[in-house]
Design an enzyme around this catalytic site. Structure first.
Site, PDB file in Angstrom:
ATOM      1  N   LYS A  13       7.011  12.244   5.714  1.00 30.41           N
ATOM      2  CA  LYS A  13       7.441  11.874   4.372  1.00 30.41           C
ATOM      3  C   LYS A  13       6.347  11.055   3.707  1.00 30.41           C
ATOM      4  O   LYS A  13       6.139   9.892   4.041  1.00 30.41           O
ATOM      5  CB  LYS A  13       8.731  11.060   4.394  1.00 30.41           C
ATOM      6  CG  LYS A  13       9.340  10.883   2.994  1.00 30.41           C
ATOM      7  CD  LYS A  13      10.263   9.695   2.886  1.00 30.41           C
ATOM      8  CE  LYS A  13       9.539   8.394   2.657  1.00 30.41           C
ATOM      9  NZ  LYS A  13       8.863   8.312   1.325  1.00 30.41           N
ATOM     10  N   GLU A  48       3.588  -0.238  11.703  1.00 30.91           N
ATOM     11  CA  GLU A  48       2.317  -0.841  11.292  1.00 30.91           C
ATOM     12  C   GLU A  48       2.571  -1.422   9.920  1.00 30.91           C
ATOM     13  O   GLU A  48       2.732  -0.688   8.944  1.00 30.91           O
ATOM     14  CB  GLU A  48       1.206   0.224  11.284  1.00 30.91           C
ATOM     15  CG  GLU A  48      -0.192  -0.372  11.300  1.00 30.91           C
ATOM     16  CD  GLU A  48      -0.731  -0.619   9.910  1.00 30.91           C
ATOM     17  OE1 GLU A  48      -0.635  -1.789   9.459  1.00 30.91           O
ATOM     18  OE2 GLU A  48      -1.212   0.319   9.276  1.00 30.91           O
ATOM     19  N   CYS A  96      -4.025  -3.230   4.451  1.00 31.75           N
ATOM     20  CA  CYS A  96      -3.181  -4.216   5.114  1.00 31.75           C
ATOM     21  C   CYS A  96      -3.972  -5.211   5.957  1.00 31.75           C
ATOM     22  O   CYS A  96      -3.527  -6.325   6.179  1.00 31.75           O
ATOM     23  CB  CYS A  96      -2.143  -3.508   5.979  1.00 31.75           C
ATOM     24  SG  CYS A  96      -2.846  -2.258   7.080  1.00 31.75           S
ATOM     25  N   GLU A  99       1.446 -11.556   1.289  1.00 35.84           N
ATOM     26  CA  GLU A  99       0.516 -10.447   1.111  1.00 35.84           C
ATOM     27  C   GLU A  99       0.508 -10.006  -0.349  1.00 35.84           C
ATOM     28  O   GLU A  99       1.526  -9.560  -0.879  1.00 35.84           O
ATOM     29  CB  GLU A  99       0.904  -9.274   2.010  1.00 35.84           C
ATOM     30  CG  GLU A  99      -0.099  -8.136   1.962  1.00 35.84           C
ATOM     31  CD  GLU A  99       0.249  -7.009   2.932  1.00 35.84           C
ATOM     32  OE1 GLU A  99      -0.675  -6.484   3.569  1.00 35.84           O
ATOM     33  OE2 GLU A  99       1.443  -6.677   3.046  1.00 35.84           O
TER      34      GLU A  99
END
Length: 478
Positions: A177, A251, A285, A383
């Site tokens: 997906k 992750e 990331c 973040e």
């Protein structure tokens, strides 16, 4: 316009079960570049059924690994010829500078397939062990089954292949997906798989929103989930998989520290900073977005970083001269700008902080540097996922290690020093799944993953294949 009207399921281009569509918007222009179908639950059911049929009945899972490697190398060759098209599609959609996407989205995924095909070539037979209670034990590592692979928008091709390649080597089948923001590239990868003769049902793609993605995660025909995305979304995926006792690899996010030791070569750091701290317009990331500078050199570090960041070319992602492209979407730019507004209240703005003056379209944000940042500040703890860096002062190596570890995340990071033993000594004390010394770039042959709120499990390296397998012991008693 690059409109599409079907899903890739069971090696066929199947018409969607509804008229729902996604409109893909070019990050550099803000204009619609394509319309593609949006999956509903019925489409997911068909994709899972195709993957289930391929796993249970096609012979793919029980095929010798070396035979799967042959298929993977054909897939690799077909993908290699499409490298420029993949880079163009990714940069058009998410704003990744084309000079970067050519390497990381056009070429690196080919290397991923090559690496795991090589591992499949060397995968051994069953392990026969002596038994204390019988004659012997045969230990097998069969494929885990049907994998739901959830892929984000920032590195859509590489992060898809980081799941596809080890899963194929293990003998799994997949339903992939992609993110609603980056879908065109998945059609190119599917076309390569079809050309290569990957067996029907081994790879299936359905683009869907979060609700239908959640349906895929919880689908009874799925045996494992491999997810890359935000920590908040990862917690929800983990909760579902925990309830179902379903294996999951996560992750997730990061807020990594780049530690400049007192003896660091500042020029070397400034040269490496675009890859270690600002990669993909800051939308990676593992970027080292907290820069820890020794108090004795703090002003020198801030001035050097400000000059370097101000010199970067901000522009159209498809221009080879661009260093910093746009944010991936209007909504994401709003999110980054909200953090910049918070930073202006928490710290000292050194450079950037707004939108480029000459840009009246696309989702651009200037490379932004904050100084005099407390590690407890919002911009140091959360973040941001944009070209926003914070410089934090420290007193000695122990203080730097303490600050680096004072984070909910633990994904990446870097240590900068001409003294390899000193740098390694500091690296060993940083609580992170990965750390670079005098630079940062994940290696295919080594596990990549995070600790704490940065995830569970690893991608890359031979360890990734193991996450798509399970153990089975057969006790031979006589």
């Amino acid at each position: 316009m690059q409109n599409r009207d079907a899903f890739f399921i069971g090696n066929e281009w199947l018409k969607p079960a509804s008229s729902k569509t996604f409109q893909l918007v070019g990050a550099s222009t803000g204009e619609v570049v394509a319309t593609v179908p949006e999956a509903v639950e019925t489409d997911v059911d068909r994709a899972v059924a195709a993957a289930r049929e391929a796993f249970d009945h096609s012979g793919w899972a029980t095929m010798a690994p070396a035979e799967r490697a042959i298929v993977m190398r054909r897939f690799m060759a077909a993908l290699a010829t499409r490298g420029p098209d993949l880079a163009q599609a990714v940069s058009l959609q998410n704003g990744m500078p084309i000079a970067l996407s050519g390497m990381l989205e056009g070429q690196f995924p080919v290397g991923i397939l090559d690496y795991y095909a090589g591992l499949a070539d060397t995968m051994g037979s069953d392990d026969v062990r002596p038994s204390q209670m019988g004659k012997q034990t045969i230990v097998e590592r069969p494929a885990i089954g049907v994998v739901a692979a959830i892929v984000p928008w920032n590195f859509p091709v590489t992060l898809a292949l980081s799941k596809i390649a080890p899963a194929m080597a293990a003998g799994c089948t997949l339903v992939i997906k992609p993110s609603p923001g980056t879908i065109l590239d998945s059609y190119i990868v599917a076309e390569a798989a079809l050309e290569a003769g990957v067996p029907a049902g081994v790879l299936n793609w359905v683009a869907a929103d979060r609700a239908v993605g959640a349906y895929l995660v919880s689908h009874p025909g799925v045996d494992k989930v491999a997810f890359t995305g935000s920590t908040a979304a990862g917690r929800k995926v983990a909760a579902v998989c925990g309830e179902l006792l379903r294996p999951v690899t996560l992750e997730l996010g990061g807020k990594s520290a780049a530690i400049l030791l007192e003896d660091a070569d500042l020029d070397s750091f400034l040269q490496g900073m675009p890859m270690a701290s600002l990669l993909n317009n800051g939308q990676a990331c593992y970027n080292g977005t907290r820069v820890l500078a020794p108090a004795s050199r703090y002003g020198e570090v801030v001035d050097g970083m400000a000059a370097m960041m101000s010199s970067l070319t901000v522009g159209d992602a498809l221009d080879p001269a661009t260093h910093i492209g746009p944010m991936a979407s209007s909504a994401h730019r709003d999110r980054v700008e909200s953090y910049i507004a918070t930073g202006k209240r928490e710290a000292r703005l050194v450079t950037g902080g707004g939108r480029p003056r000459d840009s009246n379209h696309g989702w651009f944000v200037e490379p932004t540097l904050f100084a005099d940042v407390d590690n407890a500040a919002t911009i140091a703890q959360e973040e941001i996922f944009g070209p926003v860096l914070s410089v934090i002062s420290y007193q000695d190596d122990a203080d730097a290690i303490r600050i680096a570890n004072d984070s909910q995340f633990g994904l990446g990071g870097s240590i900068w020093s001409p003294d390899p033993e000193r740098a390694l000594g500091v690296a060993r004390q940083v609580r992170s799944g990965t750390v670079g010394i005098n630079g940062y770039m994940p290696s295919l042959g080594s596990p990549f993953g995070g600790v704490k709120a940065s995830g569970i499990g690893s991608e890359f390296g031979p360890e990734a294949v193991g996450s798509y397998q399970q153990y089975k012991s057969t006790y031979v008693m006589g």
